[in-house]
Scaffold this active site. Structure first.
Site, mmCIF file in Angstrom:
data_model
loop_
_atom_site.group_PDB
_atom_site.id
_atom_site.type_symbol
_atom_site.label_atom_id
_atom_site.label_comp_id
_atom_site.label_asym_id
_atom_site.label_seq_id
_atom_site.Cartn_x
_atom_site.Cartn_y
_atom_site.Cartn_z
ATOM 1 N N ASP A 125 0.858 -1.177 0.000
ATOM 2 C CA ASP A 125 0.000 0.000 0.000
ATOM 3 C C ASP A 125 0.901 1.236 0.000
ATOM 4 O O ASP A 125 2.091 1.150 0.291
ATOM 5 C CB ASP A 125 -0.947 -0.031 1.209
ATOM 6 C CG ASP A 125 -2.180 0.840 0.969
ATOM 7 O OD1 ASP A 125 -2.248 1.494 -0.084
ATOM 8 O OD2 ASP A 125 -3.061 0.871 1.842
ATOM 9 N N ASP A 150 -7.938 -7.792 1.438
ATOM 10 C CA ASP A 150 -6.982 -7.823 2.545
ATOM 11 C C ASP A 150 -7.662 -7.197 3.731
ATOM 12 O O ASP A 150 -8.566 -6.375 3.558
ATOM 13 C CB ASP A 150 -5.744 -6.979 2.207
ATOM 14 C CG ASP A 150 -5.988 -5.510 2.479
ATOM 15 O OD1 ASP A 150 -5.704 -5.034 3.608
ATOM 16 O OD2 ASP A 150 -6.508 -4.812 1.598
ATOM 17 N N CYS A 210 -11.609 -28.271 11.050
ATOM 18 C CA CYS A 210 -10.381 -27.603 10.590
ATOM 19 C C CYS A 210 -9.192 -28.538 10.781
ATOM 20 O O CYS A 210 -9.068 -29.194 11.814
ATOM 21 C CB CYS A 210 -10.181 -26.316 11.386
ATOM 22 S SG CYS A 210 -8.669 -25.432 10.952
ATOM 23 N N CYS A 227 -5.983 -27.419 10.674
ATOM 24 C CA CYS A 227 -4.785 -26.604 10.904
ATOM 25 C C CYS A 227 -3.976 -27.159 12.075
ATOM 26 O O CYS A 227 -4.463 -27.958 12.873
ATOM 27 C CB CYS A 227 -5.147 -25.132 11.117
ATOM 28 S SG CYS A 227 -5.551 -24.652 12.802
ATOM 29 N N CYS A 243 -5.752 -26.770 15.463
ATOM 30 C CA CYS A 243 -6.886 -27.675 15.693
ATOM 31 C C CYS A 243 -6.445 -29.134 15.813
ATOM 32 O O CYS A 243 -7.129 -29.943 16.420
ATOM 33 C CB CYS A 243 -7.928 -27.494 14.588
ATOM 34 S SG CYS A 243 -8.716 -25.884 14.701
ATOM 35 N N HIS A 261 -5.029 -19.969 13.604
ATOM 36 C CA HIS A 261 -6.261 -20.645 13.156
ATOM 37 C C HIS A 261 -7.123 -19.733 12.273
ATOM 38 O O HIS A 261 -7.585 -20.152 11.217
ATOM 39 C CB HIS A 261 -7.084 -21.156 14.348
ATOM 40 C CG HIS A 261 -8.462 -21.535 13.951
ATOM 41 N ND1 HIS A 261 -8.775 -22.760 13.402
ATOM 42 C CD2 HIS A 261 -9.610 -20.808 13.925
ATOM 43 C CE1 HIS A 261 -10.055 -22.786 13.073
ATOM 44 N NE2 HIS A 261 -10.597 -21.617 13.379
HETATM 45 ZN ZN LIG Z 1 -7.898 -24.627 12.963
#
Ligand SMILES: [Zn+2]
Length: 377
Positions: free
Chosen positions: A91, A273, A311, A313, A316, A342
């Site tokens: 930016d 964004d 999830c 990730c 998780c 997360h």
């Molecule tokens: Zn997660």
């Protein structure tokens, strides 16, 4: 021959999937850029960003110009400096007009006082294009004048005219850099506040602007989500996308609520964004496939499920709601690290699902569900 920077793949109504190419890499759109203002995403390393699949991020050239400063970034450009392999959008500092470091406007540019040492700086269109090019930006933004929410039509027009003048100066400088071999792309930012007339005018101007045979590689819609109600923002997005050329990527700046994102994708927006997922995570608001949960609520004290059972990730797979609830209650720094990881992972998967939904013609259904779960006033 000119490399094609953006290719549209599948469409569903006005929504589309595409591939954006930069000198750094290529990635699918619609895409969400994690905000890495000062060459760092809050609570995430650049390697974390790569792990969650973020192939592009956005940094702020004006703040990087202040610190670490161009002497450092001349020696090592941003990808190398932060050790990130993806595309870096930057930016231009125009948005910082809405921050306390803003000291005034002149014909020349925007005047700021550094929050670090009180030193005075003027940002001009020409200067900030060169800053972005030097620090190694892949996708730069032209300097804009963002009018705050609540501005009158006169104030809005004045800011818009200034934005247009600066857009011309930016393209002029950009065409020189391209002649010198720069591979950077440049997006123009439309302004026009919250009036249909000025929004349309600004979109048309930025979209059509050509200087020395050079035009913008993409169009950013700026000055939204700055305090206005979601309904008004959606209307302005619709007004803007109706005017903008199909062939170029459309970037809605500062918008990160899943409901807002999917609503705008339906209008043909390709790039987003926002600090929204991070700000939520910091306050214990966790994004899940079932909607947002407040992990600090007492009901999670004995909940030994992951944050989002759907999830996969790192968080998780390894930690429970009860544990993360405990981390928040005891103010452990790890609480925010895990929650941010997360939520950012969630956003990348959310964009993947949007792309799949466009391909499979299921976007309307996904939108209905998302708006129900994530709608804000
Ligand atoms: Zn997660």
């Amino acid at each position: 021959m000119k490399m094609k920077n953006f290719t549209i793949k599948e469409t569903h109504g006005k929504a589309r999937t595409g591939v954006m190419k930069t000198a750094q890499n290529e990635f699918e759109t619609p895409v969400f850029l994690p905000v890495s203002t000062k060459a760092a995403a809050k609570y995430l390393s650049s390697k974390d960003l790569e792990k969650i699949g973020a192939k592009a991020i956005i940094s702020n050239s004006f703040l990087l110009y202040l610190k670490p400063g161009m002497e450092v970034l001349k020696k090592q450009e941003i990808h190398e400096f932060m050790n990130y392999s993806g595309t870096v959008f930057t930016d231009c500092g125009g948005f910082q007009k809405l921050r306390s470091m803003f000291k005034g406007m002149s014909k020349k540019g925007i005047h700021f006082r550094s929050p670090y040492d009180g030193s005075k700086h003027v940002i001009t269109p020409k200067k900030i294009i060169n800053v972005q090019n030097t620090l190694g930006s892949n996708v730069a933004m032209s300097l804009d004048d963002c009018s705050p929410y609540g501005s009158s039509i006169e104030e809005t027009k004045e800011a818009m005219e200034r934005t247009h003048k600066w857009a011309k100066e930016s393209l002029e400088e950009f065409s020189k850099l391209k002649d010198e071999g720069s591979k950077m792309q440049l997006f123009g930012i439309c302004q026009g506040g919250f009036f249909e007339e000025t929004r349309k005018k600004s979109c048309r101007f930025i979209d059509e602007l050509t200087v020395n045979g050079t035009n913008f590689d993409g169009i950013a819609i700026g000055g939204l989500r700055i305090g206005e109600p979601a309904k008004l923002m959606n209307k302005m997005v619709k007004v803007s996308t109706e005017i903008l050329t199909e062939e170029k990527p459309k970037y809605l700046m500062g918008v990160g609520n899943p409901a807002d994102i999917i609503t705008s994708v339906q209008e043909g927006v390709d790039v987003f964004d926002s600090i929204y997922p991070v700000e939520n995570a910091r306050h214990g608001n966790i994004f899940t496939t079932e909607g947002k949960i407040d992990i600090e609520k007492s009901k999670y004290q004995f909940d030994f499920k992951p944050l989002d059972p759907n999830c996969d990730c790192f968080v998780c797979q390894n930690y429970t709601r009860a544990y993360i609830h405990h981390l928040f209650k005891t103010d452990e720094p790890l609480a925010k690290m895990l929650a941010v990881y997360h939520n950012q992972y969630f956003m990348q998967r959310f964009m993947e699902k949007i792309r799949t939904a466009i391909k499979e013609g299921e976007l309307d259904k996904m939108k209905e569900r998302t708006v129900k779960q994530y709608k804000t006033p």
